[in-house]
Motif scaffolding. Structure first.
Motif, PDB file in Angstrom:
ATOM      1  N   GLY A   1       0.775  -1.082  -0.065  1.00 55.07           N
ATOM      2  CA  GLY A   1       0.059   0.069   0.060  1.00 55.07           C
ATOM      3  C   GLY A   1       0.787   1.291  -0.078  1.00 55.07           C
ATOM      4  O   GLY A   1       0.486   2.383   0.616  1.00 55.07           O
TER       5      GLY A   1
ATOM      6  N   GLY B   1      -0.988   1.371  -5.995  1.00 51.75           N
ATOM      7  CA  GLY B   1      -1.358   0.026  -6.156  1.00 51.75           C
ATOM      8  C   GLY B   1      -0.349  -1.060  -6.394  1.00 51.75           C
ATOM      9  O   GLY B   1      -0.521  -2.212  -6.211  1.00 51.75           O
TER      10      GLY B   1
ATOM     11  N   SER C   1      -0.791  -3.504  -9.505  1.00 46.69           N
ATOM     12  CA  SER C   1      -1.428  -2.551 -10.566  1.00 46.69           C
ATOM     13  C   SER C   1      -0.712  -2.606 -11.634  1.00 46.69           C
ATOM     14  O   SER C   1      -1.259  -2.469 -12.811  1.00 46.69           O
ATOM     15  CB  SER C   1      -1.469  -1.073 -10.024  1.00 46.69           C
ATOM     16  OG  SER C   1      -0.100  -0.526  -9.965  1.00 46.69           O
TER      17      SER C   1
ATOM     18  N   ASP D   1      -1.908  -5.722 -13.236  1.00 45.55           N
ATOM     19  CA  ASP D   1      -3.316  -5.739 -13.540  1.00 45.55           C
ATOM     20  C   ASP D   1      -3.651  -5.100 -15.179  1.00 45.55           C
ATOM     21  O   ASP D   1      -4.221  -5.437 -15.806  1.00 45.55           O
ATOM     22  CB  ASP D   1      -4.152  -4.808 -12.754  1.00 45.55           C
ATOM     23  CG  ASP D   1      -4.657  -5.330 -11.363  1.00 45.55           C
ATOM     24  OD1 ASP D   1      -4.457  -6.958 -11.562  1.00 45.55           O
ATOM     25  OD2 ASP D   1      -4.810  -4.972 -10.607  1.00 45.55           O
TER      26      ASP D   1
ATOM     27  N   TYR E   1      -7.123   0.893   0.603  1.00 45.89           N
ATOM     28  CA  TYR E   1      -7.774  -0.343   0.546  1.00 45.89           C
ATOM     29  C   TYR E   1      -7.069  -1.525   1.013  1.00 45.89           C
ATOM     30  O   TYR E   1      -6.523  -2.440   0.329  1.00 45.89           O
ATOM     31  CB  TYR E   1      -8.434  -0.384  -0.722  1.00 45.89           C
ATOM     32  CG  TYR E   1      -9.422   0.564  -1.133  1.00 45.89           C
ATOM     33  CD1 TYR E   1     -10.729   0.464  -0.694  1.00 45.89           C
ATOM     34  CD2 TYR E   1      -8.961   1.572  -2.207  1.00 45.89           C
ATOM     35  CE1 TYR E   1     -11.569   1.468  -1.020  1.00 45.89           C
ATOM     36  CE2 TYR E   1     -10.011   2.324  -2.692  1.00 45.89           C
ATOM     37  CZ  TYR E   1     -11.270   2.450  -1.977  1.00 45.89           C
ATOM     38  OH  TYR E   1     -12.240   3.463  -2.266  1.00 45.89           O
TER      39      TYR E   1
ATOM     40  N   ASN F   1      -7.646  -4.229   2.827  1.00 46.24           N
ATOM     41  CA  ASN F   1      -7.968  -5.734   2.347  1.00 46.24           C
ATOM     42  C   ASN F   1      -7.976  -6.081   1.127  1.00 46.24           C
ATOM     43  O   ASN F   1      -8.730  -7.089   0.755  1.00 46.24           O
ATOM     44  CB  ASN F   1      -9.130  -6.028   3.439  1.00 46.24           C
ATOM     45  CG  ASN F   1      -8.524  -6.091   4.848  1.00 46.24           C
ATOM     46  OD1 ASN F   1      -7.489  -6.396   5.318  1.00 46.24           O
ATOM     47  ND2 ASN F   1      -9.307  -5.406   5.770  1.00 46.24           N
ATOM     48  N   GLY F   2      -7.900  -4.958   0.183  1.00 47.07           N
ATOM     49  CA  GLY F   2      -8.378  -5.135  -1.295  1.00 47.07           C
ATOM     50  C   GLY F   2      -7.103  -4.950  -2.098  1.00 47.07           C
ATOM     51  O   GLY F   2      -5.992  -5.579  -1.987  1.00 47.07           O
ATOM     52  N   ASP F   3      -7.045  -3.926  -2.915  1.00 47.29           N
ATOM     53  CA  ASP F   3      -5.964  -3.821  -3.817  1.00 47.29           C
ATOM     54  C   ASP F   3      -4.733  -2.914  -3.339  1.00 47.29           C
ATOM     55  O   ASP F   3      -3.814  -2.523  -4.015  1.00 47.29           O
ATOM     56  CB  ASP F   3      -6.402  -3.219  -5.367  1.00 47.29           C
ATOM     57  CG  ASP F   3      -7.134  -2.008  -5.385  1.00 47.29           C
ATOM     58  OD1 ASP F   3      -7.115  -1.390  -4.079  1.00 47.29           O
ATOM     59  OD2 ASP F   3      -7.695  -1.615  -6.235  1.00 47.29           O
ATOM     60  N   LYS F   4      -5.259  -2.360  -2.280  1.00 48.31           N
ATOM     61  CA  LYS F   4      -3.948  -1.838  -1.522  1.00 48.31           C
ATOM     62  C   LYS F   4      -3.896  -0.122  -2.128  1.00 48.31           C
ATOM     63  O   LYS F   4      -2.736   0.517  -1.865  1.00 48.31           O
ATOM     64  CB  LYS F   4      -2.749  -2.256  -1.302  1.00 48.31           C
ATOM     65  CG  LYS F   4      -2.830  -3.375  -0.059  1.00 48.31           C
ATOM     66  CD  LYS F   4      -1.356  -4.076   0.028  1.00 48.31           C
ATOM     67  CE  LYS F   4      -1.794  -5.126   1.469  1.00 48.31           C
ATOM     68  NZ  LYS F   4      -2.881  -5.917   1.256  1.00 48.31           N
ATOM     69  N   ARG F   5      -4.578   0.218  -2.849  1.00 44.22           N
ATOM     70  CA  ARG F   5      -4.705   1.391  -3.632  1.00 44.22           C
ATOM     71  C   ARG F   5      -5.039   2.528  -2.593  1.00 44.22           C
ATOM     72  O   ARG F   5      -5.793   2.323  -1.502  1.00 44.22           O
ATOM     73  CB  ARG F   5      -5.428   1.632  -4.872  1.00 44.22           C
ATOM     74  CG  ARG F   5      -4.881   0.639  -5.957  1.00 44.22           C
ATOM     75  CD  ARG F   5      -5.716   0.915  -7.108  1.00 44.22           C
ATOM     76  NE  ARG F   5      -6.306   2.118  -7.535  1.00 44.22           N
ATOM     77  CZ  ARG F   5      -5.317   2.741  -8.508  1.00 44.22           C
ATOM     78  NH1 ARG F   5      -4.082   2.255  -8.947  1.00 44.22           N
ATOM     79  NH2 ARG F   5      -5.508   3.801  -9.011  1.00 44.22           N
TER      80      ARG F   5
ATOM     81  N   LYS G   1      -7.259   5.205  -1.130  1.00 44.20           N
ATOM     82  CA  LYS G   1      -8.802   5.662  -1.101  1.00 44.20           C
ATOM     83  C   LYS G   1      -8.886   7.043  -1.781  1.00 44.20           C
ATOM     84  O   LYS G   1      -8.076   7.805  -1.753  1.00 44.20           O
ATOM     85  CB  LYS G   1      -9.537   5.490   0.273  1.00 44.20           C
ATOM     86  CG  LYS G   1      -9.259   4.137   0.839  1.00 44.20           C
ATOM     87  CD  LYS G   1      -9.944   4.198   2.150  1.00 44.20           C
ATOM     88  CE  LYS G   1     -10.091   2.883   2.925  1.00 44.20           C
ATOM     89  NZ  LYS G   1     -10.720   2.846   4.297  1.00 44.20           N
TER      90      LYS G   1
END
Length: 303
Positions: free
Chosen positions: A114, A138, A142, A145, A226, A228-232, A234
């Motif tokens: 992150g 990300g 990222s 992706d 985020y 617990n998500g993609d760590k981008r 917010k």
């Protein structure tokens, strides 16, 4: 940053903002954040140097093509009896010279946490008055992706003679001694660790004892991404809500700390570059240093 890179970045920003006005882009996060698609357009530029701030085993499994692996040890001063202290200016100059970085290069740094590790390097370079750094929002995922080119090969490095500007700013830095001087004045101290670390329920490895600096307020750094998500990152307005409850003014004197000044470096970046706070310092030694000294006061919750 060279004028050619500046023009390239501005061109990318124009089209990125035109096509993605509803999303967070480099423009909304400021000059120090870069998106994966923007990096892809710049990656072949000779004055771009990419640093991979992940574990070496992950780097060896695959990294952004031309990226060079670094670790936290590379940017720490190992002369202290505890870990985490910022590397000396000469140490970073020697490191960057070995990595083939020139003084007019732009450094792109990414991690898988992150932007936490990347922010620590950003913070160090800011203190030494080096501004040509961007953090990949990300991180490595990222890049994957967007099907960016990856490699398992180590790039060929041609050593340089990297030098920082003569005047170090130390504008986001505060030492233990300086913190003790202002601790009882009109200063706001924010602990950016987990709630369990802040309360004293959890003592992380490297600390000499559990607890927190007295009168500190808790705001977890991870609430800004985020986690617990993609760590981008917010959206900025969502990040702002994490601090609205503190009723801060953008001129307030704010001191941040965490376990070893890494997570708090991320919050330093967030508060200064995304939210516009003007007087923010990151306590370099943080809890590892504070807990090492038995004569310093400690608060701990009754658990």
């Amino acid at each position: 940053m060279s004028w050619k890179i500046k023009i390239a970045v501005l061109t990318i920003l124009f089209w990125s903002c035109k096509e993605h006005r509803a999303s967070d882009t480099l423009a909304s996060y400021g000059d120090y954040v870069i998106e994966a698609n923007e990096l892809m357009a710049l990656i072949e530029h000779p004055n771009i140097k990419i640093l991979d701030f992940r574990k070496n085993n992950l780097y060896n499994k695959g990294h952004i093509a031309k990226a060079i692996n670094i670790s936290r040890d590379d940017i720490e001063d190992g002369s202290y009896p505890y870990s985490g202290v910022m590397a000396r200016k000469s140490q970073i100059e020697e490191l960057f010279s070995k990595l083939g970085i020139n003084s007019d290069d732009t450094v792109i740094v990414y991690d898988d946490s992150g932007m936490c590790e990347a922010s620590r390097l950003w913070w160090i370079l800011q203190n030494y008055n080096f501004k040509n750094i961007k953090l990949l929002n990300g991180g490595f995922l990222s890049w994957v992706d967007i099907n960016g080119e990856t490699s398992t090969e180590n790039p060929v490095i041609k050593p340089t003679n990297f030098k920082f500007p003569a005047n170090s700013l130390m504008n986001y830095y505060i030492s233990k001694e300086e913190l003790l001087e202002v601790q009882k004045s009109n200063v706001i101290i924010i602990d950016t660790r987990t709630l369990d670390e802040y309360s004293g329920k959890h003592q992380k490895h490297g600390a000499s004892k559990a607890g927190r600096i007295p009168n500190s307020i808790h705001v977890d750094w991870a609430d800004n991404i985020y986690f617990n998500g993609d760590k981008r990152l917010k959206p900025i307005e969502e990040i702002r809500k994490n601090y609205d409850k503190l009723d801060l003014k953008n001129t307030d004197f704010i001191i941040l700390y965490c376990h070893s000044g890494v997570r708090s470096a991320h919050t330093t970046f967030v508060l200064t570059q995304l939210l516009g706070f003007k007087n923010v310092k990151n306590y370099d030694g943080s809890w590892v240093e504070w807990s090492y000294h038995n004569d310093l006061p400690v608060d701990i919750d009754m658990l």
